[in-house]
Design an enzyme around this catalytic site. Structure first.
Site: not given
Length: 644
Positions: A343, A408, A411, A449
């Site tokens: 992670s 990025s 949104k 998108n």
């Protein structure tokens, strides 16, 4: 007991039983021939036939074995098998006539004819009786599942005929939309209207429905199956016989169209050209390597021939899949692949990984990006998207990595949801680090998108189409920017290669696409029609479900609207306000405190404060926080503005 006896018999034993029964029918047929005729002395006639009987039995036995009648299964005794029995009876009748003539027996001339008919009827009758006995034994030992066939057309009738001989399935009725068939008998079964399906199923103890309507469009068939499923039925669908033998393609209408066909413009295509030099021969780390964007980054970076490519991924399955896909290609060009399961929020692992692998370029694509899921799980989304970015970027700067590129989202502009706010704060964190790490070039690439990515709207629409609809659109006015995965990643790599530090690159995605129009295109590209008020007989509905929490009607690509061209076509640079080092530290400290306390409301308040846009701030405030002036970038040259 009877079923156990039947199942214990082998094929040879069953054939011997059939042969014995057929031979037993010979004297019975002779007796029948004598009894139906008016003979003055029937007993004497019967006595005259006794010497002839052994010869007739031997001949019949040989003929029956030659025709293979004992080997025919009871459930297969139809059509051709009956013709063989008829042939045997005719030959046996001719043999009887010949034997009567040779023995000079004075019997009526019609005796061989009556014998032939009687023998044929007895053979057929005994087999039908044995079949019912065997079926009864199986039904008692293994109860048959009662089914209703939906569709009384050709396919339904053929299915019913086939199932009449089935050992475990018992068709009891038809259901059909055709009013002319309702109330009549088809293939020996009653036909009912669909409105009476649940009633008849309850009366007859039916739990399974067989759909035999291959002529219906796949969406209508799927809708019918789904409705029956909600009523508690098991549903099975039968294709047409033409499909089963290969005359018609199965489900050819449901072949998904390529995502780029819905773009509404020509995708930007081209080579990385000199931008590939920023990745060639280097050690490149891609975070989120198993995701849609991450895996495409890996493919395109691999084509640049890096020295090592590190696949950093949290999901074991995603890491396995991307590593398996790229392994052979990497070996062929001499690139070392390093799969790392972990992670970006683990600073010790990140620090060790960057140092041990001597990473030179970091492409940070790891993020939780699905708006409703992050909205429902805000603390997890903030931890991954903000602190994961802060950890990876800070450790990259400390390790002296050459380039750090943050993937990025549009949104992040005036965010209306947790996901967008988390990406905006991640941008601010990277901008801040760009002012404090002189050796590492930090940059961000913002776009909308991506068509065909996991969870994006086109695959969702295509899955809803496979299920028979409806396609769901939250608002008829909703519009979104779209790019293909390939062009988005290519532009990310070009922007990262040309970065000089602290830039927010914005990709030119053309005009926003109405989602309602996109839904119609997906339906029509599959060969179906939209069902609406103007076309009530259409195939697929489009359902308006209402905006979800945190969802905006339209996204933007820049906060200030001040966009500067760069040396690469389709890549712009946004001039936007940023936070000072103190403000970024304050925002992260407040967010950590809220997360440590598990206080969702406080976490939302923190991100709402620090992602407030300058244009939306109260009078007298240029930025959230202390109002300190924007710090200058240290040692960075201005962005080149030549357009290629």
């Amino acid at each position: 007991m009877l079923l156990k006896l039947i199942t214990s018999l082998n094929r040879s034993q069953k054939a011997l039983i059939f042969l014995s029964v057929d031979l037993l029918m010979v004297p019975l047929a002779l007796l029948f021939a004598l009894l139906v005729q008016e003979l003055p002395e029937p007993g004497r006639a019967l006595a005259q036939l006794v010497p002839v009987l052994p010869w007739l039995l031997g001949l019949v036995g040989v003929l029956e074995l030659g025709l293979g009648l004992p080997k025919i299964q009871l459930k297969a005794y139809e059509g051709r098998a009956m013709l063989r029995s008829l042939l045997l009876a005719v030959v046996a009748g001719i043999a009887l006539a010949s034997l009567l003539h040779l023995a000079r027996l004075a019997l009526p001339s019609g005796t061989p004819i009556i014998f032939t008919l009687g023998y044929f009827l007895l053979m057929v009758g005994t087999r039908m009786l044995l079949l019912q006995v065997v079926r009864g034994a199986y039904r008692r030992g293994n109860p048959r599942r009662r089914v209703i066939i939906y569709g009384a057309g050709t396919t339904g009738r053929q299915l019913a005929s086939a199932l009449h001989n089935h050992e475990s399935i018992d068709p009891v009725a038809f259901v059909d939309d055709n009013a002319s068939l309702q109330g009549v008998m088809v293939a020996g079964l009653p036909v009912y209207a669909p409105a009476r399906l649940r009633e008849q199923a309850g009366l007859r103890g039916v739990k399974r429905i067989l759909l035999a309507m291959p002529s219906l469009s796949q969406p209508r068939l799927a809708r019918t199956a789904r409705l029956l499923g909600t009523w508690g039925f098991e549903v099975q669908t039968l294709p047409s016989f033409a499909q089963l033998i290969g005359e018609e393609p199965l489900l050819d209408k449901l072949t998904p169209a390529a995502p780029q066909s819905f773009l509404g413009r020509i995708p930007h295509a081209g080579a990385l050209e000199e931008a590939a030099a920023a990745y060639a021969g280097r050690v490149v780390l891609v975070s989120g390597a198993g995701g849609s964007i991450g895996s495409e980054l890996c493919r395109q970076v691999l084509a640049c021939h890096p020295r090592r490519l590190i696949l950093f991924e949290l999901s074991e399955l995603a890491l396995y899949n991307v590593h398996r896909e790229l392994e052979q290609t990497a070996q062929g060009i001499g690139v070392t692949l390093v799969p790392v399961l972990g992670s970006v929020t683990d600073p010790r692992q990140v620090r060790r990984l960057l140092a041990e692998e001597a990473v030179q370029v970091v492409l940070h694509a790891a993020a939780y990006k699905h708006v409703p899921l992050v909205e429902a799980n805000p603390l997890s989304g903030l931890a991954n998207n903000i602190f994961g970015t802060q950890t990876l970027a800070a450790e990259a700067g400390a390790a002296g990595v050459e380039r750090f590129i943050l993937v990025s989202s549009d949104k992040a502009v005036r965010p209306a949801n947790v996901m967008g706010a988390s990406k905006r704060l991640a941008e601010l964190v990277v901008q801040d680090l760009a002012t404090r790490h002189g050796t590492t070039v930090f940059s961000m690439v913002r776009f909308g998108n991506v068509l065909g990515s996991s969870g994006s709207v086109v695959p969702l629409f295509q899955e809803q189409l496979r299920q028979g609809g409806p396609l769901t659109v939250t608002d008829p006015r909703m519009r979104r920017y779209f790019m293909t995965i390939r062009e988005a990643v290519q532009l990310v790599l070009k922007a990262g290669a040309g970065a000089e530090g602290g830039e927010i690159f914005v990709l030119d995605m053309g005009d926003p696409v109405p989602i309602l129009k996109l839904a119609r295109q997906v339906i029509e590209s599959a060969g179906y029609t939209v069902r609406d008020a103007a076309n009530p007989a259409g195939d697929i509905d489009i359902e308006i479900t209402g905006l979800r929490p945190g969802e905006k009607l339209e996204e933007e690509i820049s906060i200030s609207g001040d966009l500067v061209p760069t040396r690469y076509r389709k890549i712009l640079c946004a001039r936007e306000a940023r936070l000072s080092e103190i403000e970024v530290a304050t925002a992260l400290r407040g967010l950590r405190a809220a997360m440590a306390a598990g206080d969702v409301a406080q976490a939302r308040a923190v991100i709402a404060r620090w992602t407030e846009c300058p244009e939306d701030a109260p009078a007298g405030r240029t930025r959230p926080g202390s109002g300190a002036p924007e710090p200058a970038r240290r040692g960075r040259r201005p962005v080149k503005s030549e357009v290629r």
